[in-house]
Design a protein around this motif. Structure first.
Motif, PDB file in Angstrom:
ATOM      1  N   ASP A  49       0.838  -1.204   0.000  1.00  0.00           N
ATOM      2  CA  ASP A  49       0.000   0.000   0.000  1.00  0.00           C
ATOM      3  C   ASP A  49       0.872   1.254   0.000  1.00  0.00           C
ATOM      4  OD1 ASP A  49       0.852   0.287   2.635  1.00  0.00           O
ATOM      5  OD2 ASP A  49      -0.910  -0.729   3.433  1.00  0.00           O
ATOM      6  N   ILE A  50       0.207   2.381  -0.241  1.00  0.00           N
ATOM      7  CA  ILE A  50       0.944   3.644  -0.397  1.00  0.00           C
ATOM      8  C   ILE A  50       1.655   4.018   0.906  1.00  0.00           C
ATOM      9  CG2 ILE A  50       0.657   6.124  -0.827  1.00  0.00           C
ATOM     10  CD1 ILE A  50      -1.705   5.355  -2.698  1.00  0.00           C
ATOM     11  N   ALA A  51       0.929   3.905   2.025  1.00  0.00           N
ATOM     12  CA  ALA A  51       1.532   4.278   3.306  1.00  0.00           C
ATOM     13  C   ALA A  51       2.773   3.429   3.583  1.00  0.00           C
ATOM     14  CB  ALA A  51       0.506   4.124   4.428  1.00  0.00           C
ATOM     15  N   GLY A  52       2.683   2.157   3.268  1.00  0.00           N
ATOM     16  CA  GLY A  52       3.824   1.261   3.489  1.00  0.00           C
ATOM     17  C   GLY A  52       5.004   1.616   2.595  1.00  0.00           C
ATOM     18  N   ALA A  53       4.710   2.121   1.406  1.00  0.00           N
ATOM     19  CA  ALA A  53       5.797   2.488   0.473  1.00  0.00           C
ATOM     20  C   ALA A  53       6.530   3.733   0.952  1.00  0.00           C
ATOM     21  CB  ALA A  53       5.217   2.721  -0.929  1.00  0.00           C
ATOM     22  N   VAL A  54       5.792   4.708   1.490  1.00  0.00           N
ATOM     23  CA  VAL A  54       6.412   6.008   1.780  1.00  0.00           C
ATOM     24  C   VAL A  54       6.956   6.124   3.200  1.00  0.00           C
ATOM     25  CG1 VAL A  54       4.857   7.078   0.096  1.00  0.00           C
ATOM     26  CG2 VAL A  54       4.316   7.273   2.518  1.00  0.00           C
ATOM     27  N   ARG A  55       6.544   5.196   4.080  1.00  0.00           N
ATOM     28  CA  ARG A  55       6.989   5.299   5.475  1.00  0.00           C
ATOM     29  C   ARG A  55       8.525   5.230   5.548  1.00  0.00           C
ATOM     30  NH1 ARG A  55       3.766   1.479   7.531  1.00  0.00           N
ATOM     31  NH2 ARG A  55       2.002   2.903   7.456  1.00  0.00           N
ATOM     32  N   GLY A  56       9.132   6.227   6.177  1.00  0.00           N
ATOM     33  CA  GLY A  56      10.592   6.241   6.358  1.00  0.00           C
ATOM     34  C   GLY A  56      11.356   6.711   5.146  1.00  0.00           C
ATOM     35  N   ALA A  57      10.657   7.077   4.075  1.00  0.00           N
ATOM     36  CA  ALA A  57      11.358   7.502   2.853  1.00  0.00           C
ATOM     37  C   ALA A  57      11.927   8.917   2.994  1.00  0.00           C
ATOM     38  CB  ALA A  57      10.396   7.464   1.665  1.00  0.00           C
ATOM     39  N   ASP A  58      13.043   9.162   2.298  1.00  0.00           N
ATOM     40  CA  ASP A  58      13.612  10.516   2.224  1.00  0.00           C
ATOM     41  C   ASP A  58      12.989  11.295   1.071  1.00  0.00           C
ATOM     42  OD1 ASP A  58      15.690  10.064   4.252  1.00  0.00           O
ATOM     43  OD2 ASP A  58      16.484   8.649   2.773  1.00  0.00           O
ATOM     44  N   VAL A  59      12.674  10.549   0.002  1.00  0.00           N
ATOM     45  CA  VAL A  59      12.076  11.173  -1.183  1.00  0.00           C
ATOM     46  C   VAL A  59      10.952  10.276  -1.688  1.00  0.00           C
ATOM     47  CG1 VAL A  59      12.472  11.880  -3.583  1.00  0.00           C
ATOM     48  CG2 VAL A  59      14.244  12.300  -1.876  1.00  0.00           C
ATOM     49  N   VAL A  60       9.820  10.882  -2.014  1.00  0.00           N
ATOM     50  CA  VAL A  60       8.685  10.137  -2.583  1.00  0.00           C
ATOM     51  C   VAL A  60       8.457  10.647  -4.003  1.00  0.00           C
ATOM     52  CG1 VAL A  60       6.202   9.715  -2.426  1.00  0.00           C
ATOM     53  CG2 VAL A  60       7.605   9.724  -0.351  1.00  0.00           C
ATOM     54  N   ILE A  61       8.492   9.719  -4.946  1.00  0.00           N
ATOM     55  CA  ILE A  61       8.331  10.059  -6.366  1.00  0.00           C
ATOM     56  C   ILE A  61       6.952   9.599  -6.844  1.00  0.00           C
ATOM     57  CG2 ILE A  61       9.105   9.379  -8.691  1.00  0.00           C
ATOM     58  CD1 ILE A  61      11.963   9.303  -7.596  1.00  0.00           C
ATOM     59  N   THR A  62       6.231  10.469  -7.562  1.00  0.00           N
ATOM     60  CA  THR A  62       5.000  10.018  -8.229  1.00  0.00           C
ATOM     61  C   THR A  62       5.238   9.996  -9.736  1.00  0.00           C
ATOM     62  OG1 THR A  62       4.206  12.315  -8.076  1.00  0.00           O
ATOM     63  CG2 THR A  62       3.304  10.751  -6.496  1.00  0.00           C
ATOM     64  N   MET A  63       4.879   8.857 -10.367  1.00  0.00           N
ATOM     65  CA  MET A  63       4.974   8.736 -11.828  1.00  0.00           C
ATOM     66  C   MET A  63       3.716   8.011 -12.293  1.00  0.00           C
ATOM     67  SD  MET A  63       6.306   9.723 -14.368  1.00  0.00           S
ATOM     68  CE  MET A  63       7.498   9.833 -15.660  1.00  0.00           C
ATOM     69  N   LEU A  64       2.631   8.780 -12.390  1.00  0.00           N
ATOM     70  CA  LEU A  64       1.297   8.217 -12.628  1.00  0.00           C
ATOM     71  C   LEU A  64       0.692   8.827 -13.883  1.00  0.00           C
ATOM     72  CD1 LEU A  64       0.512   8.687  -8.896  1.00  0.00           C
ATOM     73  CD2 LEU A  64       0.538   6.440  -9.983  1.00  0.00           C
ATOM     74  N   ALA A  65      -0.413   8.213 -14.343  1.00  0.00           N
ATOM     75  CA  ALA A  65      -0.969   8.565 -15.645  1.00  0.00           C
ATOM     76  C   ALA A  65      -1.359  10.038 -15.769  1.00  0.00           C
ATOM     77  CB  ALA A  65      -2.180   7.682 -15.939  1.00  0.00           C
ATOM     78  N   ASP A  66      -2.153  10.523 -14.816  1.00  0.00           N
ATOM     79  CA  ASP A  66      -2.758  11.847 -15.023  1.00  0.00           C
ATOM     80  C   ASP A  66      -3.017  12.548 -13.693  1.00  0.00           C
ATOM     81  OD1 ASP A  66      -4.846  10.379 -13.994  1.00  0.00           O
ATOM     82  OD2 ASP A  66      -5.964  10.257 -15.874  1.00  0.00           O
ATOM     83  N   ALA A  67      -3.631  13.738 -13.796  1.00  0.00           N
ATOM     84  CA  ALA A  67      -3.826  14.555 -12.593  1.00  0.00           C
ATOM     85  C   ALA A  67      -4.708  13.870 -11.539  1.00  0.00           C
ATOM     86  CB  ALA A  67      -4.400  15.915 -12.980  1.00  0.00           C
ATOM     87  N   PRO A  68      -5.862  13.290 -11.915  1.00  0.00           N
ATOM     88  CA  PRO A  68      -6.671  12.650 -10.865  1.00  0.00           C
ATOM     89  C   PRO A  68      -5.893  11.561 -10.117  1.00  0.00           C
ATOM     90  CG  PRO A  68      -7.968  12.897 -12.875  1.00  0.00           C
ATOM     91  CD  PRO A  68      -6.567  13.309 -13.220  1.00  0.00           C
ATOM     92  N   ALA A  69      -5.105  10.792 -10.860  1.00  0.00           N
ATOM     93  CA  ALA A  69      -4.311   9.733 -10.208  1.00  0.00           C
ATOM     94  C   ALA A  69      -3.291  10.351  -9.256  1.00  0.00           C
ATOM     95  CB  ALA A  69      -3.613   8.871 -11.264  1.00  0.00           C
ATOM     96  N   VAL A  70      -2.605  11.384  -9.716  1.00  0.00           N
ATOM     97  CA  VAL A  70      -1.567  12.002  -8.873  1.00  0.00           C
ATOM     98  C   VAL A  70      -2.196  12.628  -7.626  1.00  0.00           C
ATOM     99  CG1 VAL A  70       0.157  13.853  -8.725  1.00  0.00           C
ATOM    100  CG2 VAL A  70       0.054  12.407 -10.768  1.00  0.00           C
ATOM    101  N   GLU A  71      -3.308  13.334  -7.819  1.00  0.00           N
ATOM    102  CA  GLU A  71      -3.922  13.999  -6.659  1.00  0.00           C
ATOM    103  C   GLU A  71      -4.395  12.986  -5.618  1.00  0.00           C
ATOM    104  OE1 GLU A  71      -6.293  17.697  -7.459  1.00  0.00           O
ATOM    105  OE2 GLU A  71      -5.849  17.161  -9.529  1.00  0.00           O
TER     106      GLU A  71
END
Ligand SMILES: NC(=O)c1ccc[n+]([C@@H]2O[C@H](COP(=O)([O-])OP(=O)(O)OC[C@H]3O[C@@H](n4cnc5c(N)ncnc54)[C@H](OP(=O)(O)O)[C@@H]3O)[C@@H](O)[C@H]2O)c1
Length: 282
Positions: A49-71
């Motif tokens: 899940d998203i929370a599990g991916a970003v926990r403890g991260a120094d940098v979080v990158i989004t590379m998603l299709a479009d604005a609704p997905a990114v938001e």
């Protein structure tokens, strides 16, 4: 660095792979979990899940299709981030970028707007061009990551400047692709060998490496997706919206969007953008 990559499609997957290969600790999340799982052999840790991916991260990158997905994804990520920078690489246009910047500000998270120029192969080779913009005090933190994924980074100013330049670049890219598609379709209709057209412009001021690259796909009718047509259409619409916001009417781009939309409606949305030629063939 500990890096979370949210979105491992055509572009996100090689970006995650290259960051891991460069020695960063990379976790990846993707809506369809199989695409993140597929990166496990390349040293990328899949997150459920998203929370599990970003926990403890120094940098979080989004590379998603479009604005609704990114938001949607950024909203969830920001709630779980602690001390990380949010780096937004997808193409979402200046309006949505401003909204994501607001989301980040409300969460107290530094935000870097960094859409990229370059497609699947440059992403695999770590040769993208990074159109970066954002606060000066986080640039040194994210630059080492940009040095892995890109051959070149331009720092363009405050967040939003990267997304504005990206729309300018893609307006040019769409014109180039549609112009090529129509020249090839006309050549076919007039019994002119399309290769003769390409050979005639090659090496001269009207020639472009891009014409040879995409022209080959158009002639062969084979469109493995580097840049899916549906995403090119999205960018055409984003550019038209940004132009309209400034009271500008881009007539040629309107026509290109119409052509690309016809090809998407005919079922070619997930093919490479060169498949727009389907809309020009009789
Ligand atoms: N391909 C290129 O040449 C290129 C070049 C420069 C910039 N870009 C931009 O980079 C971005 C990504 O492009 P791409 O080529 O990697 O596209 P892609 O292969 O179609 O991947 C899109 C990603 O977005 C995810 N996604 C879509 N809708 C979602 C939603 N509602 N919620 C969560 N995740 C969602 C997809 O998840 P699923 O796997 O579950 O569908 C996938 O991970 C786009 O903004 C594109 O315009 C692309």
């Amino acid at each position: 660095m500990r890096v979370a990559v949210l979105g491992t499609g055509i572009m996100g997957a090689p970006i995650a792979r290259n960051l891991a290969a460069a020695g960063h600790e990379v976790r990846a999340w993707n809506r369809s979990a199989d695409k993140a799982q597929a990166l496990a052999d390349d040293g990328v840790e899949p997150a459920g899940d998203i929370a599990g991916a970003v926990r403890g991260a120094d940098v979080v990158i989004t590379m998603l299709a479009d604005a609704p997905a990114v938001e949607a994804v950024a909203g969830e990520a920001l709630a779980a981030m602690d001390g990380a920078v949010l780096v937004q690489l997808s193409t979402i246009g200046p309006e949505a970028t401003a909204r994501v910047a607001e989301q980040a500000k409300a969460a107290g998270v530094p935000f870097v707007d960094a859409p990229v120029l370059g497609t699947k192969q440059p992403a695999e080779q770590g040769k993208l061009s990074v159109l970066a913009s954002g606060p000066e005090d986080v640039r040194d933190r994210v630059q080492p990551l940009f040095d892995v994924i890109g051959a070149k980074t331009q720092w363009l100013g405050e967040a939003g400047a990267g997304s504005r330049l990206k729309l300018v670049l893609n307006t040019w890219l769409l014109a180039l692709t549609e112009g090529l598609a129509e020249a090839i379709a006309l050549a076919e209709a007039l019994d002119v060998d399309p290769q003769t057209f390409l050979d005639t412009i090659d090496g001269g001021p009207m020639g472009a490496p891009y014409a040879n690259l995409k022209g080959k796909l158009m002639m062969e009718g084979d469109f493995p997706p580097s840049f899916p047509l549906e995403l090119a259409l999205k960018d055409g619409r984003l550019a038209l919206a940004a132009a309209a916001e400034q009271g500008l009417r881009l007539g040629a781009l309107e026509a290109i969007v119409e052509q690309m939309n016809r090809a998407v409606e005919a079922g070619h949305g997930r093919a490479d953008m060169a498949a727009t030629i389907h809309a020009s063939r009789a």
